[in-house]
Design an enzyme around this catalytic site. Structure first.
Site, PDB file in Angstrom:
ATOM      1  N   ARG A  64       0.570  -1.149   0.054  1.00 27.20           N
ATOM      2  CA  ARG A  64       0.064  -0.122  -0.354  1.00 27.20           C
ATOM      3  C   ARG A  64       1.295   1.442   0.044  1.00 27.20           C
ATOM      4  NH1 ARG A  64      -4.340   0.741   4.316  1.00 27.20           N
ATOM      5  NH2 ARG A  64      -2.667   1.201   6.261  1.00 27.20           N
ATOM      6  N   LYS A 164      -2.260   7.023   1.009  1.00 22.23           N
ATOM      7  CA  LYS A 164      -2.613   7.390   2.609  1.00 22.23           C
ATOM      8  C   LYS A 164      -1.745   8.338   2.996  1.00 22.23           C
ATOM      9  CE  LYS A 164      -1.790   4.833   6.896  1.00 22.23           C
ATOM     10  NZ  LYS A 164      -2.939   5.736   7.714  1.00 22.23           N
ATOM     11  N   GLU A 197     -15.773   6.630   6.431  1.00 21.58           N
ATOM     12  CA  GLU A 197     -15.051   6.296   6.938  1.00 21.58           C
ATOM     13  C   GLU A 197     -14.928   7.088   7.741  1.00 21.58           C
ATOM     14  OE1 GLU A 197     -11.255   5.495   5.732  1.00 21.58           O
ATOM     15  OE2 GLU A 197     -10.974   6.922   4.909  1.00 21.58           O
TER      16      GLU A 197
HETATM   17  C1  PLP Z   1      -7.815   7.579   6.574  1.00 19.84           C
HETATM   18  C2  PLP Z   1      -7.957   6.146   7.958  1.00 19.84           C
HETATM   19  N1  PLP Z   1      -9.081   5.608   7.343  1.00 19.84           N
HETATM   20  C3  PLP Z   1      -8.829   3.320   7.739  1.00 19.84           C
HETATM   21  C4  PLP Z   1      -7.392   3.016   8.855  1.00 19.84           C
HETATM   22  C5  PLP Z   1      -7.944   1.584   8.966  1.00 19.84           C
HETATM   23  O1  PLP Z   1      -6.445   1.285   8.300  1.00 19.84           O
HETATM   24  P1  PLP Z   1      -5.700   0.088   8.166  1.00 19.84           P
HETATM   25  O2  PLP Z   1      -6.467  -1.213   9.259  1.00 19.84           O
HETATM   26  O3  PLP Z   1      -5.214  -0.614   7.371  1.00 19.84           O
HETATM   27  O4  PLP Z   1      -4.817   1.048   9.245  1.00 19.84           O
HETATM   28  C6  PLP Z   1      -6.833   3.950   8.481  1.00 19.84           C
HETATM   29  C7  PLP Z   1      -5.801   4.229   9.465  1.00 19.84           C
HETATM   30  O5  PLP Z   1      -4.004   4.574   9.883  1.00 19.84           O
HETATM   31  C8  PLP Z   1      -7.208   5.473   8.668  1.00 19.84           C
HETATM   32  O6  PLP Z   1      -6.105   6.371   9.010  1.00 19.84           O
END
Ligand code: PLP
Length: 321
Positions: A64, A164, A197
């Protein structure tokens, strides 16, 4: 120091941080004020977790990271294997088995203008800290109160959260709303008004035995925990749908929970003042969490920290000075 629980007591100041191939004491681990990561939030990152010596889904996080970097045209000056070794070597140096890992790649040093082509060398930083196990939502009253934020998630054709990136202003503005409303977390809608989210977690709802979670078209991060939770739920025999979810469905769900690397799985017990599931942790949430706890430190779910020492010595140290 020999094991994770002892290393958990390591004073944070004594931990080393990886910066561009060097393992430096925390106080010396710095990047330039001219780095566009600081000046513009131009860069990408990952939050990763290690459980009992296994870095959970390390390959998926690295994939990712590189996808995010590719999207913002950032050429990471390290291959994926070497990047994994940088993470593992930092954990070994700090003798950590249960850890939270923050891996970031910045655009690098430029001038005060926006032009990213000025920045010739991205900086790579790996910060590791001991992490204690998250609270068990089945035995602790840790359900979160939430609001639906008025701040919409950045759309997929703008600063998409599929990337991210180091720019979390969208989430921070929503988090401020949660703070002002004296609740724990904000759930954000996409620009069309569907549930997207939370500020740092993905969202799931359960209604009449069906589990649903917003699809990637609702401007979400492709969560690593989200993916594992979907797999677990399917294995347990629950139907899971990735689809558009309305605020009405969120508020009237039997169960709501959030997933993320740091949060793991957190039940939501209130949305905009409406109590979800009688204010208790739902059965399906508890069952999936129970399974998640069982599998999260399985070697098949990640990459071991310590058994690769030899191969690190032979090959991976190339990028350490
Ligand atoms: C905006 C956002 N959504 C979802 C997630 C969850 O992602 P992950 O399960 O890969 O940590 C994160 C994790 O930091 C995030 O910053």
């Amino acid at each position: 120091m020999k094991n994770g629980s002892e290393s958990g007591r390591t004073a944070k100041e004594n931990l080393f941080v990886y910066v561009d191939g060097e393992l430096l004491p925390r106080s010396k681990a710095t990047v330039s004020v001219f780095d566009h990561g600081l000046l513009y939030g131009d860069g990408v990152f990952e939050g990763i977790r290690a459980y009992r010596g296994i870095v959970f889904k390390l390959k998926e996080h690295i994939d990712r990271l590189y996808d995010s970097a590719n999207y913002i045209r950032l050429n990471i000056p390290l291959g994926k294997d070497a990047m994994m070794e940088a993470v593992l070597e930092t954990l070994r140096k700090n003798n950590l088995k249960d850890a939270y890992i923050r891996l970031l790649v910045t655009r690098g040093v430029g001038d005060l203008g926006l032009n990213p082509t000025i920045c010739k060398k991205p900086s790579i930083v790996v910060i590791t800290e001991p992490s204690s196990p998250s609270q068990d939502p089945r035995t602790n009253a840790i359900g979160k109160s939430t609001i639906i934020s008025s701040i919409r998630r950045d759309p997929v054709d703008a600063t998409s959260h599929e990337v991210k990136s180091l720019n979390y202003m969208n989430s921070i503005l929503a988090r401020w709303e949660a703070i002002a409303a004296q609740v724990d977390e904000a759930i954000m809608l996409d620009t069309r008004g569907f549930v997207s989210e939370a500020t740092a977690e993905n969202v799931f709802i359960v209604r009449k035995g069906e589990i649903a979670t917003p699809s990637t078209s609702s401007a979400i991060l492709h969560g690593v925990t989200r993916q594992k939770v979907i797999e677990i739920a399917l294995d347990l025999g629950y139907p899971v749908t990735e689809r558009e979810i309305t605020p009405f469905e969120l508020i009237n769900a039997d169960e709501v929970f959030l997933t993320g690397t740091l949060a793991e799985m957190v039940p939501v017990i209130k949305v905009n003042g409406r109590v979800i599931g009688g204010g208790k942790v739902g059965n399906i949430t508890a069952r999936i969490y129970g399974e998640f706890v069982k599998v999260r430190s399985n070697p098949s779910e990640g990459v071991p920290i310590f058994s690769r020492v030899e191969s690190a010595e032979m090959s991976g140290r190339k990028h350490f000075r």
